[in-house]
Design a protein around this motif. Structure first.
Motif, mmCIF file in Angstrom:
data_model
loop_
_atom_site.group_PDB
_atom_site.id
_atom_site.type_symbol
_atom_site.label_atom_id
_atom_site.label_comp_id
_atom_site.label_asym_id
_atom_site.label_seq_id
_atom_site.Cartn_x
_atom_site.Cartn_y
_atom_site.Cartn_z
ATOM 1 N N LEU A 1 0.863 -1.179 0.000
ATOM 2 C CA LEU A 1 0.000 0.000 0.000
ATOM 3 C C LEU A 1 0.897 1.226 0.000
ATOM 4 C CD1 LEU A 1 -2.814 -0.638 2.680
ATOM 5 C CD2 LEU A 1 -3.136 -0.374 0.206
ATOM 6 N N ARG A 2 0.358 2.322 -0.550
ATOM 7 C CA ARG A 2 1.057 3.593 -0.458
ATOM 8 C C ARG A 2 0.134 4.616 0.186
ATOM 9 N NH1 ARG A 2 3.608 7.719 -4.981
ATOM 10 N NH2 ARG A 2 1.393 8.186 -5.316
ATOM 11 N N LEU A 3 0.591 5.155 1.290
ATOM 12 C CA LEU A 3 -0.136 6.213 1.972
ATOM 13 C C LEU A 3 0.355 7.572 1.481
ATOM 14 C CD1 LEU A 3 -0.106 4.901 5.660
ATOM 15 C CD2 LEU A 3 -1.708 4.370 3.811
ATOM 16 N N SER A 4 -0.568 8.511 1.440
ATOM 17 C CA SER A 4 -0.235 9.886 1.076
ATOM 18 C C SER A 4 -0.713 10.828 2.165
ATOM 19 C CB SER A 4 -0.897 10.271 -0.251
ATOM 20 O OG SER A 4 -0.472 9.440 -1.311
ATOM 21 N N CYS A 5 0.000 11.931 2.315
ATOM 22 C CA CYS A 5 -0.381 12.964 3.278
ATOM 23 C C CYS A 5 -0.230 14.317 2.597
ATOM 24 C CB CYS A 5 0.475 12.885 4.521
ATOM 25 S SG CYS A 5 0.234 14.258 5.673
ATOM 26 N N ALA A 6 -1.350 14.972 2.344
ATOM 27 C CA ALA A 6 -1.331 16.306 1.764
ATOM 28 C C ALA A 6 -1.203 17.326 2.888
ATOM 29 C CB ALA A 6 -2.597 16.545 0.958
ATOM 30 N N ILE B 1 8.865 15.633 9.470
ATOM 31 C CA ILE B 1 7.523 15.250 9.041
ATOM 32 C C ILE B 1 7.565 13.746 8.821
ATOM 33 C CG2 ILE B 1 7.993 15.733 6.586
ATOM 34 C CD1 ILE B 1 5.039 16.707 6.436
ATOM 35 N N GLY B 2 6.483 13.068 9.186
ATOM 36 C CA GLY B 2 6.580 11.630 9.087
ATOM 37 C C GLY B 2 5.284 10.906 9.384
ATOM 38 N N TRP B 3 5.430 9.605 9.628
ATOM 39 C CA TRP B 3 4.311 8.711 9.854
ATOM 40 C C TRP B 3 4.437 8.008 11.209
ATOM 41 C CZ3 TRP B 3 0.298 8.722 6.525
ATOM 42 C CH2 TRP B 3 0.520 9.268 5.255
ATOM 43 N N PHE B 4 3.319 7.946 11.885
ATOM 44 C CA PHE B 4 3.204 7.227 13.142
ATOM 45 C C PHE B 4 2.015 6.278 13.015
ATOM 46 C CE2 PHE B 4 6.016 9.672 16.080
ATOM 47 C CZ PHE B 4 6.437 10.621 15.160
ATOM 48 N N ARG B 5 1.904 5.327 13.914
ATOM 49 C CA ARG B 5 0.768 4.413 13.840
ATOM 50 C C ARG B 5 0.341 3.972 15.238
ATOM 51 N NH1 ARG B 5 3.701 -1.002 11.232
ATOM 52 N NH2 ARG B 5 4.911 -1.594 13.095
ATOM 53 N N ASP C 1 12.600 -0.045 13.718
ATOM 54 C CA ASP C 1 13.253 -1.306 13.361
ATOM 55 C C ASP C 1 12.274 -2.284 12.710
ATOM 56 O OD1 ASP C 1 15.490 -1.412 16.258
ATOM 57 O OD2 ASP C 1 15.665 -0.405 14.323
ATOM 58 N N SER C 2 11.037 -2.237 13.157
ATOM 59 C CA SER C 2 10.043 -3.201 12.679
ATOM 60 C C SER C 2 9.665 -3.015 11.209
ATOM 61 C CB SER C 2 8.776 -3.117 13.539
ATOM 62 O OG SER C 2 8.229 -1.814 13.480
ATOM 63 N N VAL C 3 9.993 -1.852 10.629
ATOM 64 C CA VAL C 3 9.607 -1.596 9.240
ATOM 65 C C VAL C 3 10.795 -1.394 8.320
ATOM 66 C CG1 VAL C 3 7.473 -0.549 10.058
ATOM 67 C CG2 VAL C 3 9.391 0.932 9.410
ATOM 68 N N LYS C 4 12.006 -1.388 8.865
ATOM 69 C CA LYS C 4 13.197 -1.185 8.034
ATOM 70 C C LYS C 4 13.273 -2.252 6.940
ATOM 71 C CE LYS C 4 16.222 1.166 11.347
ATOM 72 N NZ LYS C 4 17.417 1.045 12.217
ATOM 73 N N GLY C 5 13.565 -1.794 5.733
ATOM 74 C CA GLY C 5 13.667 -2.706 4.603
ATOM 75 C C GLY C 5 12.337 -2.999 3.930
ATOM 76 N N ARG C 6 11.230 -2.603 4.564
ATOM 77 C CA ARG C 6 9.909 -2.850 3.982
ATOM 78 C C ARG C 6 9.172 -1.558 3.643
ATOM 79 N NH1 ARG C 6 6.034 -5.133 6.926
ATOM 80 N NH2 ARG C 6 6.803 -4.369 8.947
ATOM 81 N N PHE C 7 9.344 -0.530 4.451
ATOM 82 C CA PHE C 7 8.661 0.752 4.247
ATOM 83 C C PHE C 7 9.664 1.787 3.754
ATOM 84 C CE2 PHE C 7 5.039 0.219 7.606
ATOM 85 C CZ PHE C 7 4.716 -1.004 7.050
ATOM 86 N N LEU D 1 4.224 7.195 2.148
ATOM 87 C CA LEU D 1 4.792 6.042 2.829
ATOM 88 C C LEU D 1 4.484 4.821 1.973
ATOM 89 C CD1 LEU D 1 6.324 5.057 5.380
ATOM 90 C CD2 LEU D 1 4.083 4.445 6.327
ATOM 91 N N GLN D 2 5.498 4.303 1.321
ATOM 92 C CA GLN D 2 5.344 3.083 0.540
ATOM 93 C C GLN D 2 5.564 1.896 1.474
ATOM 94 O OE1 GLN D 2 4.518 2.602 -2.804
ATOM 95 N NE2 GLN D 2 4.417 0.438 -2.203
ATOM 96 N N MET D 3 4.565 1.044 1.573
ATOM 97 C CA MET D 3 4.621 -0.089 2.484
ATOM 98 C C MET D 3 4.570 -1.384 1.679
ATOM 99 S SD MET D 3 2.081 1.261 5.502
ATOM 100 C CE MET D 3 0.625 1.177 4.465
#
Length: 120
Positions: free
Chosen positions: A18-23, A34-38, A61-67, A80-82
């Motif tokens: 999935l790819r998230l966008s933030c305008a 600026i960034g992404w939290f969850r 660490d949990s998303v390194k290499g994937r996001f 954010l490309q996931m």
């Protein structure tokens, strides 16, 4: 007035992308990041990925290499490309601005959030 509007959430099978966008409006990259939290159900909000004003990036660490986090300054849009999504990535994802690294308490502006669901 800073406004952050997320889009791109949804449900995807494990292993998918999935790819998230933030305008973003009303915000300049003069300071902070600026960034992404969850926030997953029953868990505390956590930092996922941020871009600092100098262009450097940080990832949990949990998303390194994937996001992958990126921004298009011309469009004032953060992405954010996931990839290789896992059930544990299920959460509401928030765009954040004027932040201090991946620290939740350091965020000054939040978007409304977008749901990402990866069924197990």
């Amino acid at each position: 007035q800073v406004q952050l509007v997320e889009s791109g959430g949804g449900s995807v099978q494990a292993g998918g992308s999935l790819r998230l966008s933030c305008a973003a409006s009303g915000y300049t990259y003069s300071s902070g990041c600026i960034g992404w939290f969850r926030q997953a159900p029953g868990k505390e909000r956590e930092g996922v990925a941020v871009i600092e004003s100098d262009g450097s990036t940080s990832y949990a660490d949990s998303v390194k290499g994937r996001f992958t986090i990126s921004n298009d300054n011309a469009k004032n849009t953060l992405y954010l490309q996931m990839n290789s999504l896992k059930p544990e990535d299920t959460a509401v994802y928030y765009c954040a601005a004027d932040c201090e690294g991946l620290v939740v308490a350091g965020v000054n502006y939040w978007g409304q959030g977008t749901q990402v669901t990866v069924p197990s």
